[in-house]
Design a protein around this motif. Structure first.
Motif, short mmCIF file in Angstrom:
data_model
loop_
_atom_site.label_atom_id
_atom_site.label_comp_id
_atom_site.label_asym_id
_atom_site.label_seq_id
_atom_site.Cartn_x
_atom_site.Cartn_y
_atom_site.Cartn_z
N GLY A 170 -0.59 7.65 -5.38
CA GLY A 170 -1.60 8.22 -4.43
C GLY A 170 -1.72 9.68 -4.92
O GLY A 170 -2.90 10.14 -4.90
N LYS B 94 -5.41 10.94 -6.39
CA LYS B 94 -6.08 11.99 -5.87
C LYS B 94 -6.31 13.16 -6.74
O LYS B 94 -7.49 13.82 -7.20
CB LYS B 94 -5.33 12.68 -4.72
CG LYS B 94 -5.96 14.00 -3.87
CD LYS B 94 -4.93 14.43 -2.77
CE LYS B 94 -6.16 15.64 -2.27
NZ LYS B 94 -5.22 16.32 -1.00
N GLN C 265 -7.32 6.63 -1.86
CA GLN C 265 -7.29 5.39 -0.93
C GLN C 265 -8.02 4.16 -1.35
O GLN C 265 -7.41 3.09 -1.23
CB GLN C 265 -7.45 6.00 0.37
CG GLN C 265 -6.72 6.88 1.11
CD GLN C 265 -7.24 7.44 2.48
OE1 GLN C 265 -8.32 7.13 2.92
NE2 GLN C 265 -6.70 8.50 2.99
N ASP D 73 -9.25 12.36 -1.51
CA ASP D 73 -8.36 11.45 -0.56
C ASP D 73 -8.87 10.14 -0.53
O ASP D 73 -8.39 9.13 -0.64
CB ASP D 73 -8.20 11.99 0.65
CG ASP D 73 -7.02 13.13 0.70
OD1 ASP D 73 -6.10 13.03 -0.35
OD2 ASP D 73 -7.07 13.89 1.79
N HIS D 74 -10.23 9.94 -0.06
CA HIS D 74 -10.84 8.67 0.01
C HIS D 74 -11.03 7.99 -1.32
O HIS D 74 -10.82 6.66 -1.21
CB HIS D 74 -12.24 9.07 0.70
CG HIS D 74 -12.23 9.59 2.11
ND1 HIS D 74 -13.20 10.22 2.47
CD2 HIS D 74 -11.40 9.49 3.04
CE1 HIS D 74 -12.87 10.64 3.81
NE2 HIS D 74 -11.98 10.06 4.06
N ALA E 185 1.23 4.26 -2.87
CA ALA E 185 0.90 5.61 -2.32
C ALA E 185 1.87 6.61 -2.61
O ALA E 185 1.57 7.51 -2.78
CB ALA E 185 0.19 5.68 -1.00
N TYR F 200 0.81 -1.21 -0.01
CA TYR F 200 -0.16 -0.05 -0.04
C TYR F 200 0.82 1.20 0.04
O TYR F 200 0.48 2.15 -0.88
CB TYR F 200 -1.01 0.04 1.05
CG TYR F 200 -1.87 1.40 1.14
CD1 TYR F 200 -2.96 1.30 0.88
CD2 TYR F 200 -1.45 2.57 1.91
CE1 TYR F 200 -4.14 2.14 0.71
CE2 TYR F 200 -2.41 3.53 1.93
CZ TYR F 200 -3.34 3.49 1.26
OH TYR F 200 -4.36 4.61 1.14
N GLN F 201 1.81 1.12 0.73
CA GLN F 201 2.68 2.38 0.99
C GLN F 201 3.64 2.62 -0.16
O GLN F 201 3.68 3.77 -0.74
CB GLN F 201 3.62 2.29 2.22
CG GLN F 201 2.80 2.51 3.62
CD GLN F 201 2.06 3.77 3.62
OE1 GLN F 201 2.68 4.79 3.16
NE2 GLN F 201 1.13 3.64 4.30
#
Length: 129
Positions: free
Chosen positions: A91, A95, A114, A110-111, A75, A71-72
């Motif tokens: 990420g 966005k 994610q 942002d959501h 992102a 994930y990181q």
């Protein structure tokens, strides 16, 4: 996006999250990592650092899928030591893409970003050898 926990505590995605993840992978990742995730994308010969084989993430992590690390990486990008990112920072891209929608707030963008990252991680988890 629905998720559930199995007895071993592994996170599993529902089918719609996997479909979204596979679609995002095809649109954004396959060009470098290949359609099958093995690092054999169309532009591999143009890259300074060969793309990782994404089908062996669990194997290289001792058998458990490194969910948080993946994930990181998506992102925030993957950095070698103190150099430049070795892959795009998805990420920020996701966005910015969400912000282009009319009336989208920064929090909603942002959501959405994610969620797109999570769907990619779930898809990558599903293609492990």
């Amino acid at each position: 996006m629905a998720i559930f926990l199995t007895g071993a505590g592994a996170v599993q995605a529902d089918e719609s999250a996997l479909i979204l993840g596979k679609s995002s992978y095809g649109a954004n990742c396959a060009i470098c990592h290949g359609d099958d995730g093995t690092g054999s994308g169309d532009v591999v010969e143009l890259l300074r650092v060969p793309p990782a084989d994404l089908t062996t993430l669990s194997e290289r992590s001792g058998g458990a899928f490194p969910f948080s690390e993946v994930y990181q990486s998506i992102a925030n990008g993957v950095y070698k030591a103190h150099g430049q990112a070795e892959m795009p920072i998805w990420g920020s891209y996701f966005k910015a893409d969400a912000l282009q929608d009319r009336g989208m707030s920064a929090a909603d963008a942002d959501h959405i970003a994610q969620g797109r990252i999570l769907s990619l991680v779930y898809y990558l988890q599903s293609i492990q050898k």
